[in-house]
Design a protein around this motif. Structure first.
Motif, mmCIF file in Angstrom:
data_model
loop_
_atom_site.group_PDB
_atom_site.id
_atom_site.type_symbol
_atom_site.label_atom_id
_atom_site.label_comp_id
_atom_site.label_asym_id
_atom_site.label_seq_id
_atom_site.Cartn_x
_atom_site.Cartn_y
_atom_site.Cartn_z
ATOM 1 N N ASP A 1 13.295 11.183 -55.926
ATOM 2 C CA ASP A 1 12.538 10.078 -55.664
ATOM 3 C C ASP A 1 12.640 9.227 -56.485
ATOM 4 O OD1 ASP A 1 10.511 8.024 -55.035
ATOM 5 O OD2 ASP A 1 8.692 9.827 -55.540
ATOM 6 N N TYR A 2 13.982 8.829 -57.188
ATOM 7 C CA TYR A 2 14.274 8.723 -57.637
ATOM 8 C C TYR A 2 14.202 6.995 -58.606
ATOM 9 C CZ TYR A 2 17.628 6.091 -60.714
ATOM 10 O OH TYR A 2 18.078 4.831 -62.274
ATOM 11 N N ASN A 3 12.878 7.327 -58.710
ATOM 12 C CA ASN A 3 12.721 5.144 -59.290
ATOM 13 C C ASN A 3 11.638 5.102 -60.690
ATOM 14 O OD1 ASN A 3 9.470 5.243 -59.650
ATOM 15 N ND2 ASN A 3 9.579 7.392 -58.023
ATOM 16 N N PRO A 4 11.583 4.070 -61.225
ATOM 17 C CA PRO A 4 11.845 3.998 -62.521
ATOM 18 C C PRO A 4 10.491 4.054 -63.162
ATOM 19 C CG PRO A 4 11.360 1.972 -60.977
ATOM 20 C CD PRO A 4 11.749 2.323 -60.214
ATOM 21 N N GLY A 5 9.496 4.129 -62.384
ATOM 22 C CA GLY A 5 7.905 4.780 -62.635
ATOM 23 C C GLY A 5 7.390 6.384 -62.280
ATOM 24 N N SER A 6 7.533 6.140 -61.120
ATOM 25 C CA SER A 6 6.997 7.594 -60.341
ATOM 26 C C SER A 6 7.685 8.865 -60.791
ATOM 27 C CB SER A 6 5.903 7.579 -59.266
ATOM 28 O OG SER A 6 7.296 7.813 -58.209
ATOM 29 N N CYS A 7 9.048 8.675 -61.302
ATOM 30 C CA CYS A 7 9.832 9.599 -61.279
ATOM 31 C C CYS A 7 11.620 9.141 -61.470
ATOM 32 C CB CYS A 7 10.100 10.209 -59.787
ATOM 33 S SG CYS A 7 10.664 12.097 -60.057
ATOM 34 N N PRO A 8 11.260 8.983 -62.516
ATOM 35 C CA PRO A 8 12.960 8.589 -62.688
ATOM 36 C C PRO A 8 13.356 9.745 -63.780
ATOM 37 C CG PRO A 8 10.779 7.828 -64.962
ATOM 38 C CD PRO A 8 10.432 8.753 -63.372
ATOM 39 N N THR A 9 14.525 10.235 -62.655
ATOM 40 C CA THR A 9 15.121 11.162 -63.000
ATOM 41 C C THR A 9 16.403 10.836 -61.112
ATOM 42 O OG1 THR A 9 16.235 13.422 -63.180
ATOM 43 C CG2 THR A 9 14.032 13.332 -61.515
ATOM 44 N N GLU A 10 17.811 11.014 -61.479
ATOM 45 C CA GLU A 10 18.642 11.186 -60.597
ATOM 46 C C GLU A 10 19.095 12.744 -60.441
ATOM 47 O OE1 GLU A 10 19.362 9.375 -63.729
ATOM 48 O OE2 GLU A 10 19.730 7.429 -63.095
ATOM 49 N N SER A 11 18.444 13.800 -60.929
ATOM 50 C CA SER A 11 19.109 15.443 -60.715
ATOM 51 C C SER A 11 18.012 15.891 -59.605
ATOM 52 C CB SER A 11 18.691 15.317 -62.437
ATOM 53 O OG SER A 11 19.000 17.061 -62.071
ATOM 54 N N LEU A 12 19.352 16.199 -59.082
ATOM 55 C CA LEU A 12 18.736 17.007 -57.598
ATOM 56 C C LEU A 12 18.783 18.259 -57.996
ATOM 57 C CD1 LEU A 12 19.471 15.772 -54.533
ATOM 58 C CD2 LEU A 12 17.209 16.663 -55.112
ATOM 59 N N GLN A 13 18.955 18.646 -58.723
ATOM 60 C CA GLN A 13 19.205 20.365 -60.567
ATOM 61 C C GLN A 13 17.940 20.299 -60.431
ATOM 62 O OE1 GLN A 13 22.823 21.998 -61.778
ATOM 63 N NE2 GLN A 13 23.683 19.808 -60.982
ATOM 64 N N PHE A 14 17.599 18.979 -61.409
ATOM 65 C CA PHE A 14 15.840 19.330 -62.027
ATOM 66 C C PHE A 14 15.011 19.335 -60.953
ATOM 67 C CE2 PHE A 14 12.296 16.532 -64.080
ATOM 68 C CZ PHE A 14 12.123 18.107 -64.724
ATOM 69 N N ILE A 15 14.790 19.585 -59.791
ATOM 70 C CA ILE A 15 13.973 18.953 -59.017
ATOM 71 C C ILE A 15 13.931 20.216 -58.315
ATOM 72 C CG2 ILE A 15 13.213 18.435 -56.386
ATOM 73 C CD1 ILE A 15 13.076 16.026 -59.130
ATOM 74 N N MET A 16 14.829 20.381 -57.781
ATOM 75 C CA MET A 16 15.498 22.453 -57.519
ATOM 76 C C MET A 16 14.494 23.770 -58.592
ATOM 77 S SD MET A 16 18.897 22.095 -56.085
ATOM 78 C CE MET A 16 19.656 23.741 -56.332
ATOM 79 N N ALA A 17 14.455 23.119 -59.938
ATOM 80 C CA ALA A 17 13.875 24.228 -60.948
ATOM 81 C C ALA A 17 12.630 23.786 -60.590
ATOM 82 C CB ALA A 17 14.087 23.449 -62.489
ATOM 83 N N LEU A 18 12.086 22.312 -60.348
ATOM 84 C CA LEU A 18 10.602 21.989 -60.117
ATOM 85 C C LEU A 18 9.973 22.843 -58.900
ATOM 86 C CD1 LEU A 18 10.291 18.318 -61.644
ATOM 87 C CD2 LEU A 18 9.388 20.497 -62.216
ATOM 88 N N ALA A 19 11.182 22.456 -57.888
ATOM 89 C CA ALA A 19 10.707 23.223 -57.273
ATOM 90 C C ALA A 19 9.934 24.497 -56.294
ATOM 91 C CB ALA A 19 11.719 23.160 -55.739
#
Ligand SMILES: N=CN[C@@H](CCC(=O)O)C(=O)O
Ligand SMILES: [Zn+2]
Length: 422
Positions: free
Chosen positions: A324-342
């Motif tokens: 959901d990379y965007n400048p407001g609700s989720c400013p990260t390009e990193s899918l690896q970070f999303i994987m850790a959150l998942a």
């Protein structure tokens, strides 16, 4: 018959093939087809061999890379981003930390609307430059295919500009971009009292976008105070008639019925779903809609995360994950970070997570015939990680595990470094 000479061969890898023609549903999300001491061969940008390193020893190749037991996966696929925009919104951090809700910031003219102001003011070159920086980060962190939405123009020229910039970006760098028209992302200030007139304007724009082939999908932010279910249905039905695949920002904050609408219209994906009703989740899974979960957004907005375990265990759903990379609700390009959150937030297993960022996310953007798994005939989009098992990727969080990346067979990241014009 002449022996085929491979362009590249990667040997002695732990290969997660994640093979299979359909989305991986429920418990099948844990089947990642792990091959020990395996090899992958590339010819003309496509995968031409998947087998044991022993069998690969007989193959002739121009280049050979010894993976030394490390994990080789399909290139990561990010099926929900707001890639093209101008500026950033760290100025809203204090408001967020003070507890002001996301939708209230939007209602005060900030949030999405603040990025709309910045994007309307930006030049084509500025938009390209900012998006190129993000795409470079994505590639260095393993993303080889990305979906990119418009939605920060909210007027005809800027919406078209965002989509044309996305089209141009395809020629400027290796990450593949699948475009989505998200004209109804918010109600622009000049239409605050006439939301239906704005929606109508966005509906009128659909044929031009289709004719210019500027987007494969159409999307809408169906949310309390933004677009209602009735308005969303009107827009998405028109989009479907015009030939677009459908996506929907559904039930992110309130259980409005976006999930039910996605099921009714046969959307390709329904995204967010934090607040979706049980009935909504059941109906979208039965209708074959891919639930795209965005744990970076729920974590960043400090909201209750989506019900991944219910989707996977009870509904046997094919869950996909995105930044959901965007400048407001989720400013990260990193899918690896999303994987850790998942793992931590959604309680998904490392195998489910790998499936959700490869084959299932490829299905969420209708690209699974080309990307998302390591199978002969598919595009050679590959990630080699500095890890020898999937659990390590999510356990050791916040850092980049990528060693090497191949896009369409080109070795574009070598030992963690981006190679321009490989
Ligand atoms: N919720 C709607 N749209 C984006 C956020 C956009 C923004 O805050 O700029 C999302 O998916 O989270
Ligand atoms: Zn979004």
């Amino acid at each position: 018959m002449t022996e085929r000479v491979f362009d590249s061969l990667i040997v002695h890898a732990q290969v997660a093939t994640i093979a299979g023609s359909a989305p991986h549903c429920g418990s099948a999300m844990r089947e990642i087809g792990l091959l020990n001491d395996a090899a992958v061969g590339i010819i003309d940008g496509n995968i031409a061999f998947v087998g044991s390193s022993q069998d690969a020893a007989a193959l002739e190749t121009k280049e050979c890379l010894d993976a030394r037991g490390r994990l080789l996966t399909p290139g990561l696929v990010d099926p929900h981003t707001h890639l093209v925009h101008s500026g950033s919104r760290e100025n809203e951090l204090a408001q967020k930390l003070a507890g002001i809700p996301y939708l209230e910031i939007l209602q005060q003219g900030g949030g999405i609307l603040s990025t709309v102001h910045a994007t309307r003011r930006a030049s084509r070159e500025e938009l390209i430059e900012q998006a190129l920086r993000s795409l470079r980060t994505m590639l260095l962190w393993g993303t080889t295919t990305v979906e990119a939405k418009s939605g920060y123009g909210l007027d005809v020229p800027t919406e078209l500009l965002q989509l044309r910039v996305a089209q141009e970006l395809r020629k400027l760098q290796p990450v593949e971009i699948i475009s989505t028209f998200l004209g109804p992302h918010a109600i622009p200030p000049e239409y605050q009292d006439r939301p239906d007139a704005f929606l109508e304007q966005m509906i009128q724009l659909l044929p031009a976008i289709q004719t210019e082939q500027l987007a494969d999908f159409a999307d809408i932010f169906c949310e309390h105070g933004v677009f209602s279910v009735v308005q969303s249905e009107r827009f998405l039905e028109a989009a479907q008639k015009a030939g677009f695949g459908l996506k929907i920002h559904a039930d992110e904050v309130e259980p409005l019925g976006g999930a039910e609408l996605a099921a009714k219209l046969g959307a390709v994906s329904a995204d967010h779903l934090l607040a979706a009703s049980e009935n909504g989740l059941r109906s979208l899974v039965s209708a074959g809609v891919i639930p795209v979960l965005l744990p970076g957004t729920s974590w960043n907005l400090r909201a209750k995360p989506a019900r991944a375990r219910f989707l996977i265990d009870t509904l046997q759903a094919p869950v996909a994950l995105a930044t959901d990379y965007n400048p407001g609700s989720c400013p990260t390009e990193s899918l690896q970070f999303i994987m850790a959150l998942a793992a931590n937030e959604l309680r998904m297993t490392p195998e489910e997570i790998l499936t959700a960022v490869t084959i299932n996310s490829a299905h969420a953007i209708r690209q699974a015939h080309r990307v998302g798994s390591i199978e002969v005939g598919k595009q050679a989009d590959l990630c080699l990680f500095n890890a020898d098992n999937p659990a390590y990727l999510v356990y050791h969080f916040g850092i980049n595990h990528i060693a090497d990346v191949w896009k369409k067979g080109q070795h574009v990241v070598v030992n963690g470094l981006y190679i321009d014009n490989p």
